[in-house]
Design a protein around this motif. Structure first.
Motif, PDB file in Angstrom:
ATOM      1  N   GLY A  80       0.816  -1.211   0.000  1.00 52.25           N
ATOM      2  CA  GLY A  80       0.000   0.000   0.000  1.00 52.25           C
ATOM      3  C   GLY A  80       0.847   1.257   0.000  1.00 52.25           C
ATOM      4  N   ILE A  81       1.903   1.243   0.801  1.00 53.15           N
ATOM      5  CA  ILE A  81       2.795   2.399   0.845  1.00 53.15           C
ATOM      6  C   ILE A  81       3.547   2.536  -0.474  1.00 53.15           C
ATOM      7  N   ARG A  82       3.938   1.411  -1.059  1.00 54.05           N
ATOM      8  CA  ARG A  82       4.612   1.454  -2.374  1.00 54.05           C
ATOM      9  C   ARG A  82       3.702   2.099  -3.417  1.00 54.05           C
ATOM     10  N   ARG A  83       2.436   1.685  -3.433  1.00 52.33           N
ATOM     11  CA  ARG A  83       1.485   2.231  -4.408  1.00 52.33           C
ATOM     12  C   ARG A  83       1.310   3.730  -4.203  1.00 52.33           C
ATOM     13  N   HIS A  84       1.153   4.153  -2.947  1.00 49.20           N
ATOM     14  CA  HIS A  84       1.012   5.581  -2.669  1.00 49.20           C
ATOM     15  C   HIS A  84       2.266   6.357  -3.062  1.00 49.20           C
ATOM     16  N   ALA A  85       3.436   5.786  -2.804  1.00 48.80           N
ATOM     17  CA  ALA A  85       4.684   6.466  -3.160  1.00 48.80           C
ATOM     18  C   ALA A  85       4.810   6.608  -4.672  1.00 48.80           C
ATOM     19  N   PHE A  86       4.411   5.588  -5.421  1.00 52.04           N
ATOM     20  CA  PHE A  86       4.473   5.686  -6.882  1.00 52.04           C
ATOM     21  C   PHE A  86       3.480   6.720  -7.410  1.00 52.04           C
ATOM     22  N   ILE A  87       2.314   6.811  -6.791  1.00 59.37           N
ATOM     23  CA  ILE A  87       1.345   7.838  -7.195  1.00 59.37           C
ATOM     24  C   ILE A  87       1.917   9.231  -6.926  1.00 59.37           C
ATOM     25  N   LEU A  88       2.543   9.412  -5.774  1.00 60.66           N
ATOM     26  CA  LEU A  88       3.171  10.699  -5.451  1.00 60.66           C
ATOM     27  C   LEU A  88       4.307  11.021  -6.419  1.00 60.66           C
ATOM     28  N   ALA A  89       5.050   9.992  -6.836  1.00 58.97           N
ATOM     29  CA  ALA A  89       6.131  10.206  -7.808  1.00 58.97           C
ATOM     30  C   ALA A  89       5.566  10.652  -9.153  1.00 58.97           C
ATOM     31  N   VAL A  90       4.466  10.062  -9.572  1.00 60.73           N
ATOM     32  CA  VAL A  90       3.843  10.447 -10.847  1.00 60.73           C
ATOM     33  C   VAL A  90       3.309  11.874 -10.768  1.00 60.73           C
ATOM     34  N   ILE A  91       2.705  12.236  -9.637  1.00 60.94           N
ATOM     35  CA  ILE A  91       2.223  13.611  -9.458  1.00 60.94           C
ATOM     36  C   ILE A  91       3.391  14.589  -9.550  1.00 60.94           C
ATOM     37  N   GLY A  92       4.506  14.258  -8.913  1.00 54.45           N
ATOM     38  CA  GLY A  92       5.687  15.117  -8.978  1.00 54.45           C
ATOM     39  C   GLY A  92       6.258  15.215 -10.384  1.00 54.45           C
ATOM     40  N   LEU A  93       6.296  14.097 -11.096  1.00 50.21           N
ATOM     41  CA  LEU A  93       6.826  14.092 -12.463  1.00 50.21           C
ATOM     42  C   LEU A  93       5.945  14.908 -13.406  1.00 50.21           C
ATOM     43  N   ILE A  94       4.642  14.787 -13.263  1.00 51.58           N
ATOM     44  CA  ILE A  94       3.725  15.571 -14.099  1.00 51.58           C
ATOM     45  C   ILE A  94       3.892  17.062 -13.796  1.00 51.58           C
ATOM     46  N   THR A  95       3.992  17.397 -12.519  1.00 49.74           N
ATOM     47  CA  THR A  95       4.178  18.800 -12.136  1.00 49.74           C
ATOM     48  C   THR A  95       5.505  19.338 -12.656  1.00 49.74           C
ATOM     49  N   PHE A  96       6.568  18.526 -12.551  1.00 49.49           N
ATOM     50  CA  PHE A  96       7.869  18.927 -13.071  1.00 49.49           C
ATOM     51  C   PHE A  96       7.788  19.185 -14.572  1.00 49.49           C
ATOM     52  N   SER A  97       7.164  18.270 -15.309  1.00 46.36           N
ATOM     53  CA  SER A  97       7.056  18.406 -16.768  1.00 46.36           C
ATOM     54  C   SER A  97       6.258  19.642 -17.160  1.00 46.36           C
ATOM     55  N   LEU A  98       5.133  19.861 -16.497  1.00 50.68           N
ATOM     56  CA  LEU A  98       4.329  21.046 -16.798  1.00 50.68           C
ATOM     57  C   LEU A  98       5.081  22.331 -16.456  1.00 50.68           C
ATOM     58  N   SER A  99       5.836  22.306 -15.368  1.00 56.84           N
ATOM     59  CA  SER A  99       6.612  23.486 -14.975  1.00 56.84           C
ATOM     60  C   SER A  99       7.676  23.816 -16.003  1.00 56.84           C
ATOM     61  N   VAL A 100       8.333  22.793 -16.535  1.00 56.22           N
ATOM     62  CA  VAL A 100       9.341  23.025 -17.576  1.00 56.22           C
ATOM     63  C   VAL A 100       8.683  23.604 -18.826  1.00 56.22           C
ATOM     64  N   MET A 101       7.521  23.068 -19.191  1.00 54.86           N
ATOM     65  CA  MET A 101       6.839  23.569 -20.388  1.00 54.86           C
ATOM     66  C   MET A 101       6.349  24.997 -20.211  1.00 54.86           C
ATOM     67  N   ILE A 102       5.852  25.333 -19.026  1.00 56.97           N
ATOM     68  CA  ILE A 102       5.260  26.658 -18.813  1.00 56.97           C
ATOM     69  C   ILE A 102       6.321  27.718 -18.506  1.00 56.97           C
ATOM     70  N   TRP A 103       7.253  27.413 -17.582  1.00 58.91           N
ATOM     71  CA  TRP A 103       8.203  28.426 -17.117  1.00 58.91           C
ATOM     72  C   TRP A 103       9.645  28.129 -17.507  1.00 58.91           C
ATOM     73  N   GLY A 104       9.871  27.187 -18.379  1.00 59.02           N
ATOM     74  CA  GLY A 104      11.237  26.859 -18.797  1.00 59.02           C
ATOM     75  C   GLY A 104      11.948  28.009 -19.467  1.00 59.02           C
ATOM     76  N   ASN A 105      11.212  28.897 -20.109  1.00 61.72           N
ATOM     77  CA  ASN A 105      11.840  30.042 -20.783  1.00 61.72           C
ATOM     78  C   ASN A 105      12.453  31.024 -19.783  1.00 61.72           C
ATOM     79  N   ASN A 106      12.099  30.936 -18.496  1.00 59.87           N
ATOM     80  CA  ASN A 106      12.714  31.794 -17.483  1.00 59.87           C
ATOM     81  C   ASN A 106      14.179  31.447 -17.250  1.00 59.87           C
ATOM     82  N   LEU A 107      14.582  30.269 -17.661  1.00 56.90           N
ATOM     83  CA  LEU A 107      15.937  29.801 -17.395  1.00 56.90           C
ATOM     84  C   LEU A 107      16.924  30.144 -18.496  1.00 56.90           C
ATOM     85  N   SER A 108      16.442  30.668 -19.602  1.00 53.61           N
ATOM     86  CA  SER A 108      17.362  30.981 -20.706  1.00 53.61           C
ATOM     87  C   SER A 108      17.698  32.450 -20.765  1.00 53.61           C
TER      88      SER A 108
END
Length: 106
Positions: free
Chosen positions: A78-106
């Motif tokens: 159960g904890i493994r499943r929850h941790a993987f769900i949290l990892a996917v949420i973080g990865l999606i947020t990371f990807s969206l952040s790069v797409m939306i605000w990635g131009n701030n880094l150049s």
């Protein structure tokens, strides 16, 4: 046994709430504001975009790695499943952040 599952679910929702608060504050900091707010960097340079973008990417990236490692190393299914769900949420947020605000880094 049902009480233990409820505690696991509460902890899971607490982790999601904590993630949402930190990401929410950083996204709010990246949103355009009035010119009354002081900028980071001083002088004629405003470094708030790159600084907050790096903070958001660092937080979501580290969150994804930490929760993925937790999911891989924990023995409770159960904890493994929850941790993987949290990892996917973080990865999606990371990807969206790069797409939306990635131009701030150049």
């Amino acid at each position: 046994m049902a009480e233990e599952d409820q505690l696991k679910d509460r902890a899971f929702y607490a982790w999601i709430a904590g993630f949402a608060v930190v990401v929410g504050v950083l996204v709010w900091s990246l949103s355009p504001g009035s010119s009354e707010h002081p900028s980071i960097g001083g002088g004629g340079y405003d470094l708030s975009g790159p600084v907050y973008t790096l903070m958001l990417l660092a937080f979501t990236g580290l969150w994804s790695v930490a929760t993925l490692l937790t999911g891989l190393n924990h023995s409770d299914a159960g904890i493994r499943r929850h941790a993987f769900i949290l990892a996917v949420i973080g990865l999606i947020t990371f990807s969206l952040s790069v797409m939306i605000w990635g131009n701030n880094l150049s």
